[in-house]
Design an enzyme around this catalytic site. Structure first.
Site, PDB file in Angstrom:
ATOM      1  N   GLY A  65      15.815  45.409  41.075  1.00 19.56           N
ATOM      2  CA  GLY A  65      16.651  44.470  40.338  1.00 19.56           C
ATOM      3  C   GLY A  65      15.953  43.356  39.607  1.00 19.56           C
ATOM      4  N   PRO A 100      11.809  48.625  43.064  1.00 15.61           N
ATOM      5  CA  PRO A 100      11.842  48.148  41.679  1.00 15.61           C
ATOM      6  C   PRO A 100      11.794  49.290  40.674  1.00 15.61           C
ATOM      7  CG  PRO A 100       9.641  47.886  42.588  1.00 15.61           C
ATOM      8  CD  PRO A 100      10.487  48.432  43.697  1.00 15.61           C
ATOM      9  N   ARG A 107      20.682  51.498  25.353  1.00 14.28           N
ATOM     10  CA  ARG A 107      20.941  50.165  25.925  1.00 14.28           C
ATOM     11  C   ARG A 107      21.657  49.217  24.969  1.00 14.28           C
ATOM     12  NH1 ARG A 107      17.852  46.921  27.670  1.00 14.28           N
ATOM     13  NH2 ARG A 107      18.975  46.473  29.597  1.00 14.28           N
ATOM     14  N   TYR A 164      25.214  48.256  26.507  1.00  9.05           N
ATOM     15  CA  TYR A 164      25.300  46.938  27.168  1.00  9.05           C
ATOM     16  C   TYR A 164      25.165  45.790  26.180  1.00  9.05           C
ATOM     17  CZ  TYR A 164      23.389  50.034  30.830  1.00  9.05           C
ATOM     18  OH  TYR A 164      23.118  51.072  31.670  1.00  9.05           O
ATOM     19  N   CYS A 207      26.472  59.100  13.562  1.00  9.27           N
ATOM     20  CA  CYS A 207      27.757  58.790  12.920  1.00  9.27           C
ATOM     21  C   CYS A 207      28.652  57.972  13.843  1.00  9.27           C
ATOM     22  CB  CYS A 207      28.442  60.088  12.530  1.00  9.27           C
ATOM     23  SG  CYS A 207      27.335  61.105  11.584  1.00  9.27           S
ATOM     24  N   GLU A 208      28.241  56.775  14.153  1.00  7.18           N
ATOM     25  CA  GLU A 208      29.011  55.848  14.985  1.00  7.18           C
ATOM     26  C   GLU A 208      28.627  54.446  14.561  1.00  7.18           C
ATOM     27  OE1 GLU A 208      30.571  56.225  18.347  1.00  7.18           O
ATOM     28  OE2 GLU A 208      30.000  58.282  18.831  1.00  7.18           O
ATOM     29  N   TYR A 250      14.840  52.608  31.404  1.00 14.40           N
ATOM     30  CA  TYR A 250      16.224  52.962  31.062  1.00 14.40           C
ATOM     31  C   TYR A 250      16.347  53.257  29.569  1.00 14.40           C
ATOM     32  CZ  TYR A 250      16.875  51.105  35.711  1.00 14.40           C
ATOM     33  OH  TYR A 250      16.763  50.891  37.052  1.00 14.40           O
TER      34      TYR A 250
HETATM   35  N1  LLP Z   1      17.683  50.818  43.724  1.00 15.77           N
HETATM   36  C1  LLP Z   1      18.929  51.258  43.459  1.00 15.77           C
HETATM   37  C2  LLP Z   1      19.752  51.777  44.545  1.00 15.77           C
HETATM   38  C3  LLP Z   1      19.425  51.206  42.137  1.00 15.77           C
HETATM   39  O1  LLP Z   1      20.650  51.641  41.881  1.00 15.77           O
HETATM   40  C4  LLP Z   1      18.594  50.705  41.096  1.00 15.77           C
HETATM   41  C5  LLP Z   1      19.070  50.644  39.712  1.00 15.77           C
HETATM   42  C6  LLP Z   1      17.293  50.279  41.434  1.00 15.77           C
HETATM   43  C7  LLP Z   1      16.875  50.337  42.753  1.00 15.77           C
HETATM   44  C8  LLP Z   1      16.340  49.744  40.423  1.00 15.77           C
HETATM   45  O2  LLP Z   1      16.787  48.589  39.787  1.00 15.77           O
HETATM   46  P1  LLP Z   1      15.856  47.816  38.748  1.00 15.77           P
HETATM   47  O3  LLP Z   1      14.645  47.294  39.493  1.00 15.77           O
HETATM   48  O4  LLP Z   1      15.444  48.793  37.700  1.00 15.77           O
HETATM   49  O5  LLP Z   1      16.705  46.763  38.192  1.00 15.77           O
HETATM   50  N2  LLP Z   1      20.709  51.342  32.873  1.00 15.77           N
HETATM   51  C9  LLP Z   1      20.745  49.930  33.166  1.00 15.77           C
HETATM   52  C10 LLP Z   1      20.188  49.620  34.539  1.00 15.77           C
HETATM   53  C11 LLP Z   1      20.874  50.374  35.649  1.00 15.77           C
HETATM   54  C12 LLP Z   1      20.274  50.117  37.015  1.00 15.77           C
HETATM   55  C13 LLP Z   1      20.789  51.082  38.018  1.00 15.77           C
HETATM   56  N3  LLP Z   1      20.240  50.961  39.341  1.00 15.77           N
HETATM   57  C14 LLP Z   1      20.009  49.189  32.056  1.00 15.77           C
HETATM   58  O6  LLP Z   1      19.528  49.820  31.118  1.00 15.77           O
HETATM   59  O7  LLP Z   1      19.953  47.955  32.037  1.00 15.77           O
END
Ligand code: LLP
Length: 426
Positions: free
Chosen positions: A244, A282, A320, A324, A350-351, A378
């Site tokens: 996160g 992470p 992204r 978002y 085409c969007e 991502y």
């Molecule tokens: N652990 C679990 C259970 C998760 O669901 C996720 C991400 C992570 C770890 C890793 O999180 P990170 O360190 O990458 O924040 N597609 C979105 C982000 C979706 C995250 C989903 N889960 C974007 O492009 O911002």
């Protein structure tokens, strides 16, 4: 000119470099759209977590959903990293990259029986279980096949991570995890069910978090629970604090991984839990700033209300912004003297939602290359074939060397496996 994100992606004179490679040279050599990653940047990001954890029993499990290309997995595996997976597909991918099952944790709210069987057969380190129902099924699958599933329950601590609603996961209204209030009962159940061995506790509260506060709040709730679980005679060996941690796309100022980890360890020690194994998951913070998406300017289209810079990368390559409203930096691979204009940078799909950046000041002409920054996470993993567009090629750069780590997807591959109806039904 300094750019937000990785020091490994920077201008030298007028030319944008990734490590010691000129991006416009790579674009000409390998074609566009093209994802390019800096190996040094990825390794530096991992090292920041590892440095803060030196001297502790720990495992950093890269959440491979952020970027699951085999060469990326291989790079992290070689540096001692573990992996967080969320599907049977990710399991096969990480095994194909040569990762031992003992370094894999299996997360996700909807694991199927088939996925559980396969993960048990190869012997993954731990299942992060997200509901009482899943606990029951995992117990059946494990006991039925004479296996033991090591489990950790993912707790929903009901903490607001202060991020985009689509990527908040630790609030009561989210589908993820086991409610804090039900967790103790679930642990008692897990300890009593056949085929399960409780080994840890887990939480993940969201993504692109730029503040340490929500992590500390979630940690406190987790530690409260660990204390009541252990008071009932169940040992919790590890604390998995999820992923996160945010990155800098523009002007965000997240704590460094080192600062975040150290402040969590301080709290863990202060509360007398320093003997436990520590895990993190992470994703974005290991790869996000290490990558760029290079694209060619196809047309410059001035308009009364807006100027458009139409490039050959689109929302299918990079979801992204469309999904978002994410802001990602866009810069020219070669700076020109001018003239500058304010553009919406858009793709050929085409969007109207097919945009990569809005209101960007650029000096560009058709034939120039632009780079979308912080596109290591991502980005390629969320690419699709919408408008029957093949997915981009990927390169890994180290110093002045570049390796093609994924071929550009060919159009013929896009309808392989499809079947025309027999002439008799037409
Ligand atoms: N652990 C679990 C259970 C998760 O669901 C996720 C991400 C992570 C770890 C890793 O999180 P990170 O360190 O990458 O924040 N597609 C979105 C982000 C979706 C995250 C989903 N889960 C974007 O492009 O911002």
């Amino acid at each position: 000119m300094t750019l937000p994100g990785s020091p490994h992606i920077a201008y030298r004179g007028d030319e944008l470099f990734i490590e010691d490679c000129r991006l416009s040279d790579l674009a000409r050599r390998f074609g566009t759209p093209l994802y390019v990653y800096s190996r040094a940047s990825m390794l530096a990001a991992l090292a920041a977590y590892q440095r803060a954890l030196v001297g502790r029993d720990h495992l950093v499990c890269y959440a491979m959903k952020a970027n699951s290309s085999l060469a990326v997995i291989q790079t992290f595996a070689h540096a001692g990293c573990g992996f967080d997976i969320v599907s049977g597909g990710e399991l096969e991918r990480v095994l194909a990259a040569g990762v031992p099952a003992s370094k894999i944790v299996f997360s996700g709210v909807g694991k199927t029986r088939a996925e559980m069987h396969r993960a048990l057969d190869v012997g993954v380190l731990c299942f992060n279980v997200e509901s009482e129902a899943e606990l029951g099924v995992l117990s059946q699958v494990a006991a039925g096949s004479g296996n033991t599933a090591r489990v950790s329950l993912r707790i929903n601590p009901d903490v607001d991570p202060g991020t985009h609603p689509y990527i908040s996961t630790g609030l009561k209204g989210n589908k993820f995890g086991i409610a804090h209030e039900q967790a103790l009962a679930c642990y008692l159940q897990a300890a009593a069910l056949p085929g399960l061995e409780v080994i840890g506790i887990d939480c993940h509260i969201g993504s692109q978090i730029t503040d340490t506060g929500p992590y500390l709040d979630a940690l406190d709730r987790l530690l409260d629970l660990v204390e009541s679980i252990e008071a009932r005679g169940i040992t919790v060996h590890h604390l998995d604090l999820g992923g996160g941690l945010g990155i800098t796309y523009t002007d965000e100022t997240p704590p460094s991984a080192e600062v975040l980890v150290r402040s969590l360890l301080e709290r863990i020690d202060a509360r007398g839990h320093g003997h436990r194994k520590i895990m993190f998951e992470p994703g974005r913070s290991l790869v996000g700033n290490a990558g760029v998406l290079v694209s060619e300017v196809l047309y410059v289209k001035p308009g009364e209300q807006k100027n458009f810079c139409i490039v050959d990368a689109a929302m299918n390559d990079l979801m992204r912004p469309a999904m978002y409203q994410a802001w990602m930096g866009i810069v020219a691979c070669r700076l020109r003297d001018g003239p500058e204009a304010v553009y919406d940078v858009v793709g050929p799909i085409c969007e109207s939602g097919d945009w990569l950046g809005r209101d960007r000041t650029l000096a560009v002409q058709a034939g120039d290359f632009v780079a979308v920054l912080s596109a290591g996470a991502y980005s390629m993993t969320m690419a699709s074939n919408y408008n029957t567009r093949g997915r981009a090629a990927e390169l890994m750069v180290s110093g002045d060397q570049a390796w093609l780590i994924r071929d550009r997807e060919q159009v013929s591959e896009l309808f392989r496996g499809e079947h025309l109806l027999p002439a008799s039904v037409l």
